[in-house]
Design an enzyme around this catalytic site. Structure first.
Site, mmCIF file in Angstrom:
data_model
loop_
_atom_site.group_PDB
_atom_site.id
_atom_site.type_symbol
_atom_site.label_atom_id
_atom_site.label_comp_id
_atom_site.label_asym_id
_atom_site.label_seq_id
_atom_site.Cartn_x
_atom_site.Cartn_y
_atom_site.Cartn_z
ATOM 1 N N TYR A 1 -9.318 -10.728 -7.904
ATOM 2 C CA TYR A 1 -8.352 -10.836 -9.003
ATOM 3 C C TYR A 1 -8.625 -12.054 -9.880
ATOM 4 C CZ TYR A 1 -6.060 -7.137 -6.476
ATOM 5 O OH TYR A 1 -5.812 -5.940 -5.846
ATOM 6 N N HIS B 1 -4.352 -8.857 3.028
ATOM 7 C CA HIS B 1 -5.802 -8.899 3.132
ATOM 8 C C HIS B 1 -6.213 -9.773 4.319
ATOM 9 C CE1 HIS B 1 -6.316 -8.007 -1.445
ATOM 10 N NE2 HIS B 1 -6.157 -6.912 -0.730
ATOM 11 N N ARG C 1 -0.503 -1.565 -7.318
ATOM 12 C CA ARG C 1 -0.782 -2.689 -6.410
ATOM 13 C C ARG C 1 -1.662 -3.716 -7.115
ATOM 14 N NH1 ARG C 1 -1.375 -4.209 -0.808
ATOM 15 N NH2 ARG C 1 -3.526 -4.637 -0.186
ATOM 16 N N LYS D 1 -2.503 -2.779 7.992
ATOM 17 C CA LYS D 1 -3.724 -2.375 8.675
ATOM 18 C C LYS D 1 -3.890 -3.163 9.967
ATOM 19 C CE LYS D 1 -6.399 -0.768 4.705
ATOM 20 N NZ LYS D 1 -7.653 -0.913 3.929
ATOM 21 N N HIS E 1 -2.374 2.625 -6.186
ATOM 22 C CA HIS E 1 -3.266 1.475 -6.059
ATOM 23 C C HIS E 1 -3.355 0.694 -7.362
ATOM 24 C CE1 HIS E 1 -5.423 -0.115 -2.700
ATOM 25 N NE2 HIS E 1 -6.456 -0.446 -3.451
ATOM 26 N N ARG F 1 0.866 -1.171 0.000
ATOM 27 C CA ARG F 1 0.000 0.000 0.000
ATOM 28 C C ARG F 1 0.910 1.231 0.000
ATOM 29 N NH1 ARG F 1 -2.193 -3.519 3.949
ATOM 30 N NH2 ARG F 1 -4.259 -4.304 3.387
#
Length: 297
Positions: free
Chosen positions: A275, A266, A243, A172, A240, A148
Site C-alpha cells: 500500500y 497480514h 478491503r 487465516k 477485495h 476479508r
C-alpha cells in the site's frame, strides 16, 4: 504410500493449524496433481530428489501453468516436505533453497473515497428493503474494518453489540485479532439484527437457509446491484477492492503500517507494504499532472 503420506499431512493441517475448508481443498488439489505426476513416472513421493522436483516444475511450465500457480505449488511442497522431515519420514527436504518464480509487481485496485461514499449511500436505496439492510451493514463493516469476505459473511450476531465497537476475528490460520468498527457500521448491523430476529439465525448475514450464512455468490449479486445504483462499473467492485480501499485510505490519512498490518491480519508486514507503493504512484501522478516541467504538459 503416496496417498497415505498426503492424507497424513492433510490431517495435520486440520488438527494443528486449523486451516479453512478452502485452504484444505487447495493443498489437496496441489498434492494430488504432484502425486499423479510422480505415479506416471513410477516415483514415490517420499523418495523424490531435488532434480525430480525441478523436472516437475519444468513440466508445469510446458503445460502452460502460470508463475502464480508454480509459486503456490512450491509453497505447498515446501510445507509438505518440511512436515515429512519433522516426522522423521525423510532426512532431507528436496525443496530446500529452490527459487520461487518471480511475479510482476501488480498494485491493488481500489476506489476513491468519493466512490466509496457513493456506494454507502446507494446501499440504502435498493428495491428490496431487506437487501438494502444487508448491503448497508456489509459495506459499512467492510469499509470500516478491512475484513476479508469470508470473515465478514461468517460473522455471528453476538459479535455485534451496542456497547462494543470491537470485532474479535479469527482469520487465516485461526489467528485472532481485534478490530475497531465505526459507529455507522454498528448501527447498520443492529438494524439488520432487529429486522432478522424472526429468522432465528446465529449469523449476522443469514443465507436462504438461516442455519447457514450468506454465500459469496449471494453477496456478489447484492454488490452488483449497489454498484449499478451508485453509477459505478460493477467490474471495478469486489469485496477485495473494498478491503484495498480501506487500507489505502487509512494509509493516506496517516495510519502506520504496523497498525494496518494488525487490522488486515497480514502475517508478514511485507504484504502490507504494497500500500505504500500505491501512495508513491499517486504522488507520481500528481507531479506528472501538475508540475510545470512535467513532460505531460
Amino acid at each position: 504410500m503416496n496417498r497415505d503420506l498426503i492424507d497424513f499431512f492433510l490431517e495435520m493441517l486440520v488438527a494443528e493449524r486449523g486451516v479453512t475448508a478452502n485452504t484444505y481443498q487447495a493443498y489437496q488439489t496441489d498434492l494430488k496433481d504432484f502425486m499423479d505426476y510422480l505415479q506416471a513416472r513410477d516415483l514415490e513421493i517420499d523418495r523424490v530428489s531435488k532434480r525430480d522436483i525441478h523436472q516437475y516444475f519444468e513440466f508445469l511450465g510446458r503445460e502452460g501453468k502460470t508463475a502464480r500457480t508454480a509459486i503456490r505449488r512450491l509453497s505447498c511442497l515446501r510445507q509438505f516436505y518440511g512436515f515429512l522431515v519433522q516426522e522423521n519420514i525423510r532426512s532431507d527436504d528436496p525443496t530446500y533453497l529452490m527459487q520461487s518464480p518471480s511475479l510482476p509487481q501488480s498494485l491493488p485496485k481500489y476506489l476513491s473515497e468519493q466512490e466509496v461514499f457513493n456506494l454507502l449511500s446507494a446501499s440504502e436505496f435498493l428495491d428490496d428493503y431487506r437487501r438494502s439492510l444487508v448491503a448497508k451493514a456489509a459495506l459499512e463493516i467492510l469499509y470500516s474494518s478491512g475484513l476479508r469476505i469470508s470473515e465478514l459473511l461468517s460473522l455471528r450476531k453476538d459479535q455485534i453489540q451496542q456497547a462494543t465497537k470491537i470485532l474479535r476475528i479469527y482469520g487465516k490460520g485461526r489467528r485472532e485479532r481485534l478490530i475497531p468498527v465505526s459507529d455507522a457500521a454498528v448501527k447498520a448491523a443492529l438494524v439488520l439484527k432487529k429486522n432478522d430476529a424472526s429468522l432465528k439465525s446465529v449469523f449476522l448475514f443469514p443465507g436462504r437457509n438461516p442455519q447457514n450464512h450468506l454465500t459469496r455468490q449471494g453477496f456478489d449479486k447484492i454488490l452488483f446491484e449497489v454498484a449499478l445504483k451508485a453509477n459505478l462499473d460493477p467490474c471495478r467492485l469486489s469485496p477485495h477492492v473494498l478491503r484495498h480501499s480501506f487500507a489505502s485510505h487509512m494509509l493516506a490519512h496517516g495510519a502506520d503500517l504496523r497498525s494496518l498490518q494488525m487490522m488486515l491480519g497480514h502475517a508478514d508486514i511485507s504484504t502490507t507494504q504494497i500500500y505504500t507503493h500505491l501512495q508513491t504512484e499517486h504522488l507520481k501522478k500528481i507531479v506528472q499532472d501538475f508540475h510545470p516541467l512535467s513532460m505531460k504538459k
